[in-house]
Scaffold this motif. Structure first.
Motif, PDB file in Angstrom:
ATOM      1  N   ASP A  55      47.326  43.147  34.090  1.00  0.00           N
ATOM      2  CA  ASP A  55      47.615  41.888  34.783  1.00  0.00           C
ATOM      3  C   ASP A  55      47.707  42.131  36.286  1.00  0.00           C
ATOM      4  O   ASP A  55      47.436  41.245  37.086  1.00  0.00           O
ATOM      5  N   PRO A  75      36.704  38.786  33.578  1.00  0.00           N
ATOM      6  CA  PRO A  75      37.676  37.805  34.104  1.00  0.00           C
ATOM      7  C   PRO A  75      38.938  37.765  33.244  1.00  0.00           C
ATOM      8  O   PRO A  75      38.877  37.932  32.028  1.00  0.00           O
ATOM      9  N   ARG A  76      40.069  37.594  33.900  1.00  0.00           N
ATOM     10  CA  ARG A  76      41.366  37.529  33.205  1.00  0.00           C
ATOM     11  C   ARG A  76      42.280  36.637  34.046  1.00  0.00           C
ATOM     12  O   ARG A  76      42.502  36.901  35.225  1.00  0.00           O
ATOM     13  N   LYS A  77      42.820  35.634  33.422  1.00  0.00           N
ATOM     14  CA  LYS A  77      43.673  34.675  34.115  1.00  0.00           C
ATOM     15  C   LYS A  77      44.865  35.381  34.779  1.00  0.00           C
ATOM     16  O   LYS A  77      45.505  36.234  34.179  1.00  0.00           O
ATOM     17  N   ASN A  78      45.128  35.007  36.025  1.00  0.00           N
ATOM     18  CA  ASN A  78      46.277  35.500  36.803  1.00  0.00           C
ATOM     19  C   ASN A  78      46.273  37.007  37.039  1.00  0.00           C
ATOM     20  O   ASN A  78      47.329  37.596  37.222  1.00  0.00           O
ATOM     21  N   ARG A  79      45.117  37.648  37.080  1.00  0.00           N
ATOM     22  CA  ARG A  79      45.077  39.079  37.399  1.00  0.00           C
ATOM     23  C   ARG A  79      45.077  39.237  38.911  1.00  0.00           C
ATOM     24  O   ARG A  79      44.310  38.592  39.620  1.00  0.00           O
ATOM     25  N   ILE A  80      45.962  40.102  39.394  1.00  0.00           N
ATOM     26  CA  ILE A  80      46.013  40.341  40.830  1.00  0.00           C
ATOM     27  C   ILE A  80      45.881  41.833  41.143  1.00  0.00           C
ATOM     28  O   ILE A  80      46.180  42.692  40.323  1.00  0.00           O
ATOM     29  N   ASP A 129      43.509  37.899  44.492  1.00  0.00           N
ATOM     30  CA  ASP A 129      43.310  37.267  43.189  1.00  0.00           C
ATOM     31  C   ASP A 129      41.983  37.768  42.633  1.00  0.00           C
ATOM     32  O   ASP A 129      40.923  37.454  43.179  1.00  0.00           O
ATOM     33  N   SER A 178      41.214  37.309  39.320  1.00  0.00           N
ATOM     34  CA  SER A 178      41.113  36.654  38.017  1.00  0.00           C
ATOM     35  C   SER A 178      39.659  36.400  37.634  1.00  0.00           C
ATOM     36  O   SER A 178      39.295  36.498  36.467  1.00  0.00           O
ATOM     37  N   ASN A 179      38.841  36.041  38.605  1.00  0.00           N
ATOM     38  CA  ASN A 179      37.428  35.731  38.353  1.00  0.00           C
ATOM     39  C   ASN A 179      36.518  36.829  38.871  1.00  0.00           C
ATOM     40  O   ASN A 179      35.470  36.532  39.418  1.00  0.00           O
TER      41      ASN A 179
END
Length: 162
Positions: free
Chosen positions: A87, A112-117, A155, A157-158
């Protein structure tokens, strides 16, 4: 630590264990977080005093160190699942004007992974300024809240864009 709480971060990858101070600080306030720290030298072979100990690893099962050079494609691929499930990826070493560029180029492979920083330490160091500028993904210079030598939040995420 506030980012970890706000985003409910469960899996952290740290690049650069060194003496373990950063790892301990993260885990002290986030006991439900799994932290995997990567370095090319084991924590107990640095030749400098460490904040880590064998006992610490035994009482902190959600913390581990992996010895690998993540700019080596074979080692990156071997650890891809760990990286892809992270994450948060925190880069805190070695700042040698080579590793970070090569590692960021490989990070573009993550799905892609939601909210990955991605957090990059020391973005104000002379040899890190161009690296920071090369990142096209949404980013924030959080130096006023982070480390005196600069803290960058990206960010990814994408996917990471350079």
């Amino acid at each position: 630590n506030e980012i970890i709480k706000v985003l409910d971060i469960k899996n952290i990858i740290e690049i650069g264990t060194w003496t373990g101070m950063g790892s301990i600080a993260i885990l002290h306030e986030n006991s439900n977080t799994k932290l995997t720290s990567f370095d090319v030298i084991p924590w107990n072979k640095l030749g400098v005093p460490s904040h880590l100990s064998e006992k610490y690893f035994k009482i902190t099962p959600n913390f581990s160190q992996v010895i690998a050079d993540l700019t080596d494609l074979d080692q990156f691929n071997k650890n891809f699942e760990l990286l892809n499930n992270a994450d948060l990826i925190f880069i805190d070493g070695p700042k040698n004007d080579v590793f970070e560029y090569q590692f960021l180029d490989l990070l573009k492979k993550l799905e892609p992974r939601k909210n990955r920083i991605l957090i990059i330490d020391d973005i104000k160091f002379l040899n890190m300024i161009d690296l920071w500028k090369s990142i096209k993904s949404p980013k924030l210079d959080a130096s006023s809240f982070g480390h005196w030598s600069g803290t960058g939040i990206v960010d990814i995420s994408n996917k990471l864009e350079l």
